[in-house]
Design a protein around this motif. Structure first.
Motif, PDB file in Angstrom:
ATOM      1  N   TRP A 133      -6.570  21.679   6.118  1.00 19.64           N
ATOM      2  CA  TRP A 133      -6.962  20.740   5.065  1.00 19.64           C
ATOM      3  C   TRP A 133      -8.107  19.873   5.578  1.00 19.64           C
ATOM      4  CZ3 TRP A 133      -4.797  21.421   0.400  1.00 19.64           C
ATOM      5  CH2 TRP A 133      -3.608  22.163   0.353  1.00 19.64           C
ATOM      6  N   ASP A 134      -9.048  19.561   4.680  1.00 18.19           N
ATOM      7  CA  ASP A 134     -10.191  18.755   5.117  1.00 18.19           C
ATOM      8  C   ASP A 134      -9.822  17.279   5.266  1.00 18.19           C
ATOM      9  OD1 ASP A 134      -9.877  18.222   2.455  1.00 18.19           O
ATOM     10  OD2 ASP A 134     -11.952  18.597   1.874  1.00 18.19           O
ATOM     11  N   GLU A 135      -8.724  16.831   4.641  1.00 17.59           N
ATOM     12  CA  GLU A 135      -8.208  15.470   4.811  1.00 17.59           C
ATOM     13  C   GLU A 135      -6.694  15.537   4.820  1.00 17.59           C
ATOM     14  OE1 GLU A 135     -10.100  11.866   2.912  1.00 17.59           O
ATOM     15  OE2 GLU A 135     -10.910  13.442   1.619  1.00 17.59           O
ATOM     16  N   GLU A 136      -6.075  14.567   5.479  1.00 21.45           N
ATOM     17  CA  GLU A 136      -4.611  14.603   5.563  1.00 21.45           C
ATOM     18  C   GLU A 136      -3.936  13.339   5.046  1.00 21.45           C
ATOM     19  OE1 GLU A 136      -3.403  15.579   9.505  1.00 21.45           O
ATOM     20  OE2 GLU A 136      -4.108  17.656   9.383  1.00 21.45           O
ATOM     21  N   GLU A 182       0.837  -1.196   0.000  1.00 21.54           N
ATOM     22  CA  GLU A 182       0.000   0.000   0.000  1.00 21.54           C
ATOM     23  C   GLU A 182       0.871   1.245   0.000  1.00 21.54           C
ATOM     24  OE1 GLU A 182      -2.324  -0.202   3.552  1.00 21.54           O
ATOM     25  OE2 GLU A 182      -3.762  -1.650   2.738  1.00 21.54           O
ATOM     26  N   PHE A 183       0.370   2.301  -0.621  1.00 20.18           N
ATOM     27  CA  PHE A 183       1.000   3.614  -0.550  1.00 20.18           C
ATOM     28  C   PHE A 183       0.128   4.511   0.326  1.00 20.18           C
ATOM     29  CE2 PHE A 183       2.902   2.895  -5.005  1.00 20.18           C
ATOM     30  CZ  PHE A 183       4.104   2.461  -4.476  1.00 20.18           C
ATOM     31  N   HIS A 184       0.711   5.030   1.404  1.00 12.70           N
ATOM     32  CA  HIS A 184       0.008   5.986   2.261  1.00 12.70           C
ATOM     33  C   HIS A 184       0.459   7.389   1.856  1.00 12.70           C
ATOM     34  CE1 HIS A 184      -1.638   3.132   5.402  1.00 12.70           C
ATOM     35  NE2 HIS A 184      -0.853   2.357   4.677  1.00 12.70           N
ATOM     36  N   VAL A 185      -0.448   8.131   1.233  1.00 11.29           N
ATOM     37  CA  VAL A 185      -0.122   9.475   0.766  1.00 11.29           C
ATOM     38  C   VAL A 185      -0.618  10.480   1.801  1.00 11.29           C
ATOM     39  CG1 VAL A 185      -0.389  11.150  -1.095  1.00 11.29           C
ATOM     40  CG2 VAL A 185      -0.331   8.701  -1.624  1.00 11.29           C
ATOM     41  N   LYS A 186       0.287  11.326   2.287  1.00 12.35           N
ATOM     42  CA  LYS A 186      -0.047  12.315   3.315  1.00 12.35           C
ATOM     43  C   LYS A 186       0.136  13.730   2.767  1.00 12.35           C
ATOM     44  CE  LYS A 186       1.329   9.476   7.285  1.00 12.35           C
ATOM     45  NZ  LYS A 186       2.181   9.411   8.502  1.00 12.35           N
ATOM     46  N   MET A 187      -0.784  14.596   3.120  1.00 11.03           N
ATOM     47  CA  MET A 187      -0.645  16.001   2.783  1.00 11.03           C
ATOM     48  C   MET A 187       0.245  16.667   3.837  1.00 11.03           C
ATOM     49  SD  MET A 187      -0.978  18.794   1.259  1.00 11.03           S
ATOM     50  CE  MET A 187      -2.007  18.293  -0.105  1.00 11.03           C
TER      51      MET A 187
END
Length: 291
Positions: free
Chosen positions: A225-228, A178-183
């Motif tokens: 941000w509304d999601e991180e 899996e790739f966990h993409v974070k802002m």
């Protein structure tokens, strides 16, 4: 026909689609459940698969080396603790060692499975190339009943090898993790004399997987941000596409875009994706990918 006398014919029988799939003992992903003999199917990409395989194996070996180093460290502490420490702490350390050992065994199995899949993929690729070359040679020869029969058989072999390669690609994707993409937010400082984005929309895409998030960046560098974070499932053929737009009322204006291959993300260390969101590049948006 001449085909029945060639080494390719016997190889194709011993490495038929059913034998490949039974040896792998894996349930095919949904994308390949509908494969049928003679149907139009996705064209495999051997060069891309090779690049992903090498990156994946390198990343898995990095994880293996890191956990082996952790095991060596814990084992050293375990020996010292056995001689002069509390019994409870000794057993707790022993539990940690067993946990790391189990994880190492899982990694080793994971690596061997990936290697097995890629080896089967390479075999089918070579068989398909051989059948394709022979099909071309037969097509240039005088048309006879034997040559026509050979062409039909070779066409069938090419189709079966292609289906096998597509199946193995799907099976290999199961092992990509899996790739966990974070802002991580913006980098740099706004130029007070220029227009500055306050309402920003970021659109991240990997194949059919999408992530749309909105944020506000103020001139004092504060941001919300509304999601991180979002989890993406890697695949063999698609690249990450990141678009950043400015929201002006009901309109959206494209201010930054970047496309990047996922090959560099198969690493134990977080990898950064940076997108310019001002014309001069004074403000950049940073995302982080953790595998």
């Amino acid at each position: 026909s001449p085909l029945s006398e060639t080494p390719f014919s016997s190889c194709s029988k011993s490495l038929s689609r059913s034998s490949v799939r039974s040896r792998m003992s894996l349930k095919p992903p949904k994308a390949y459940n509908s494969l049928q003999k003679g149907a139009l199917i996705w064209d495999p990409k051997p060069l891309q698969v090779k690049k992903i395989f090498e990156a994946l194996k390198k990343g898995l070996n990095e994880y293996l080396e890191a956990h082996q180093a952790e095991l060596d460290y814990l084992s050293g502490r375990h020996k010292d603790t056995k001689r002069n420490s509390r019994l409870a702490f000794y057993y707790d350390l022993d539990k940690q060692i067993r946990s790391v050992e189990r994880y190492i065994r899982k990694l080793e199995f994971h690596i061997s499975k990936v290697e097995e899949l890629y080896e089967a993929y390479c075999i089918q690729c070579r068989l398909r190339d051989g059948a394709t070359n022979m099909k071309h040679a037969f097509s240039l020869s005088p048309a006879t009943k034997a040559s026509r029969e050979s062409l039909v058989e070779l066409y069938k072999n090419v189709q079966e090898c292609t289906e096998d390669m597509c199946f193995i690609e799907g099976a290999l994707e199961v092992h990509l993790g899996e790739f966990h993409v974070k802002m991580k937010g913006s980098l740099g400082h706004a130029d007070p004399t220029s227009s500055f984005l306050s309402a920003v929309q970021v659109f991240v895409r990997l194949g059919r997987q999408k992530w749309r998030l909105k944020g506000k960046i103020e001139t004092d560098d504060s941001q919300t941000w509304d999601e991180e974070e979002k989890v993406f499932i890697p695949n063999l053929h698609e690249k990450f596409e990141i678009k950043v737009t400015e929201l002006r009322g009901l309109a959206t204006i494209l201010v930054g875009v970047v496309t990047c291959d996922s090959i560099s993300f198969f690493s134990t260390k977080p990898q950064a994706i940076v997108v310019d969101i001002t014309e001069l590049g004074t403000i950049k948006l940073r995302l982080e990918v953790l595998w």
